[in-house]
Each structure stands twice: as structure tokens, then as C-alpha cells.
Design a protein around this motif. Structure first.
Motif, short mmCIF file in Angstrom:
data_model
loop_
_atom_site.label_atom_id
_atom_site.label_comp_id
_atom_site.label_asym_id
_atom_site.label_seq_id
_atom_site.Cartn_x
_atom_site.Cartn_y
_atom_site.Cartn_z
N PHE A 196 0.83 -1.21 0.00
CA PHE A 196 0.00 0.00 0.00
C PHE A 196 0.87 1.25 0.00
N TYR A 197 1.86 1.29 0.89
CA TYR A 197 2.70 2.49 0.96
C TYR A 197 3.66 2.60 -0.22
N LEU A 198 4.08 1.48 -0.76
CA LEU A 198 4.89 1.53 -1.98
C LEU A 198 4.05 2.08 -3.14
N GLY A 199 2.77 1.71 -3.18
CA GLY A 199 1.89 2.24 -4.21
C GLY A 199 1.69 3.74 -4.07
N CYS A 200 1.46 4.20 -2.84
CA CYS A 200 1.32 5.63 -2.59
C CYS A 200 2.61 6.37 -2.97
N LEU A 201 3.72 5.77 -2.62
CA LEU A 201 5.02 6.37 -2.93
C LEU A 201 5.21 6.52 -4.44
N ALA A 202 4.90 5.45 -5.18
CA ALA A 202 5.05 5.50 -6.63
C ALA A 202 4.12 6.55 -7.24
N ALA A 203 2.92 6.67 -6.69
CA ALA A 203 1.96 7.65 -7.21
C ALA A 203 2.45 9.07 -6.99
N ILE A 204 2.98 9.35 -5.80
CA ILE A 204 3.46 10.71 -5.50
C ILE A 204 4.64 11.07 -6.39
N ILE A 205 5.67 10.23 -6.37
CA ILE A 205 6.87 10.54 -7.14
C ILE A 205 6.59 10.54 -8.64
N GLY A 206 5.88 9.51 -9.10
CA GLY A 206 5.60 9.40 -10.52
C GLY A 206 4.80 10.57 -11.05
N LEU A 207 3.76 10.97 -10.33
CA LEU A 207 2.91 12.06 -10.79
C LEU A 207 3.64 13.39 -10.75
N MET A 208 4.29 13.70 -9.63
CA MET A 208 4.92 15.00 -9.48
C MET A 208 6.15 15.15 -10.36
N TRP A 209 6.87 14.07 -10.61
CA TRP A 209 8.03 14.14 -11.48
C TRP A 209 7.62 14.18 -12.95
N SER A 210 6.59 13.39 -13.30
CA SER A 210 6.16 13.30 -14.69
C SER A 210 5.48 14.56 -15.19
N ALA A 211 4.77 15.26 -14.31
CA ALA A 211 4.00 16.43 -14.73
C ALA A 211 4.84 17.44 -15.52
N PRO A 212 6.02 17.85 -15.03
CA PRO A 212 6.83 18.77 -15.83
C PRO A 212 7.68 18.08 -16.89
N VAL A 213 8.04 16.83 -16.70
CA VAL A 213 8.97 16.16 -17.62
C VAL A 213 8.28 15.71 -18.89
N VAL A 214 7.05 15.20 -18.82
CA VAL A 214 6.40 14.61 -20.00
C VAL A 214 6.23 15.59 -21.17
N PRO A 215 5.68 16.81 -21.02
CA PRO A 215 4.92 17.34 -19.89
C PRO A 215 3.44 17.00 -20.01
N LEU A 216 2.74 17.01 -18.85
CA LEU A 216 1.31 16.79 -18.85
C LEU A 216 0.58 18.09 -19.15
#
Length: 211
Positions: free
Chosen positions: A16-36
Motif C-alpha cells: 500500500f505504501y509503496l503504491g502511494c510512494l510511486a503515485a506521489i513521485i511518478g505524478l509530481m516528477w512526470s508532470a513537468p517532464v512529459v509534460p502533462l
């Protein structure tokens, strides 16, 4: 049975916490990099990464473990740690993503300051920039990124800007930051304390004890 239930509980909350961790890092890092899309990178992503997912990491275990209404339990203080570190992790991950985006697709250019907002107040100053060919650079240059007190309208600054207009420009002293150790440390604290707190509360659950 109790030992098996304990192992299952550990695995469940770890995932559960690994999933939350992946969601936080993945979303916040991807937003400017992709960019979204702007409505995601500027609105939905910060709302989720800074607030909703960290709050979920705190509230979901409480409601799940306290599924027997008449049983009184003390809240494990460890669950407060992921709530705080999750928000910080979202902020740091966004900064890492912005640096990565500027490093990958950013361009150095000489830009003219065409306006300085809030230069005569206590609010944070913002410089509106244009390339020398007249094309406006967006977003504005923030005070902490190069729009300093000495900068005036008509000045020429060398900045690194994002052609996709997602990440704000940086002054000529900009260098990509080093976020790896900080993110790894926050991630470890987030997962470890969250899993530990959930296991402590689970041990007070009659269904866990009697299994």
C-alpha cells in the motif's frame, strides 16, 4: 495462523505504501517532464501529490483497521510521519522533475525584461521576459529564480527557459539540483513508518489477534 496473518498484514501495508510512494513521485516528477496538460501539472498534480495522496496514506489505514466500531484503539503516532513526509516528497519530486525538464529540453537565451510585477511591494516579484525577437517567455521569471531586486524593466538577462512553457525559467547561475539522496531518504521514511504504524494498530484488532 496468527504468524501467517502477520506476514500478510505486513505485505499488504508495505505494498500500500509503496503504491502511494510511486503515485506521489511518478505524478509530481512526470508532470513537468512529459509534460502533462497544464490543468494537470498546475492543478490536479499538486493537489494529489502534495495533499490527497499523503492524506490517503494516513486515513485509509485508520478506516480499514478500525472496521469494528465498538473497539477503541489509540492512533499509532507513526502514521503521522507519512502524512508529513508524503507532502514534502511531492514538493521535492516536483522540483526534481522541473530540473530534469529544463536540463533535457531547456534552452539558453538572452531575454529582455519588459515588466516587473510587485517590485515596489513586499510581495514576491515576477519578471515578464521576451526574447530579443519579441517572443514572450512563459511562465514569468520568479524572484527566487533570477528576478532579483536589482533587476529593472529594460534589463537583459540570460535565462534557461522551457519551450513547452511548463517550467518557469531560471537565471544564468542555474544548475540542476541533486535530489536523489533526499528523495531516497524521504521515501524510506514514508514506507517504513507507514508500514510500522499500520502493523502496530493491526495488532490491536481482535480479528488479527484471534486469527
Amino acid at each position: 495462523m496468527a504468524q501467517d496473518e502477520g506476514k500478510f498484514g505486513f505485505l499488504r501495508w508495505l505494498l500500500f505504501y509503496l503504491g502511494c510512494l510511486a503515485a506521489i513521485i511518478g505524478l509530481m516528477w512526470s508532470a513537468p517532464v512529459v509534460p502533462l496538460a497544464p490543468w494537470i501539472s498546475e492543478g490536479a498534480a499538486p493537489l494529489l501529490g502534495w495533499f490527497l495522496i499523503p492524506v490517503a496514506s494516513f486515513m485509509v489505514p485508520i478506516f480499514w483497521i478500525r472496521r469494528v466500531p465498538h473497539v477503541q484503539r489509540k492512533l499509532a503516532w507513526q502514521l503521522l510521519v507519512p502524512l508529513v513526509t508524503g507532502s514534502v516528497l511531492g514538493f521535492v519530486s516536483q522540483g526534481a522533475g522541473e530540473d530534469a525538464a529544463l536540463k533535457e529540453r531547456g534552452r539558453w537565451v538572452n531575454a529582455k525584461v519588459v515588466a516587473v510585477e510587485n517590485e515596489n511591494s513586499n510581495k514576491t516579484a515576477q519578471c515578464t521576459l521576451q526574447k530579443l525577437n519579441g517572443q514572450e517567455i512563459k511562465p514569468e521569471l520568479e524572484e527566487t529564480h533570477g528576478c532579483e531586486d536589482r533587476v529593472e524593466r529594460g534589463d537583459t538577462l540570460r535565462v534557461r527557459y522551457d519551450p513547452e512553457e511548463v517550467v518557469g525559467p531560471e537565471g544564468e547561475s542555474w544548475e540542476p539540483g541533486s535530489y536523489g539522496v533526499l528523495i531516497a531518504g524521504l521515501a524510506t521514511v514514508f514506507v517504513a513508518f507507514g508500514t510500522w504504524g499500520c502493523l502496530r494498530m493491526s495488532r490491536r484488532d481482535p480479528e488479527y489477534v484471534d486469527a
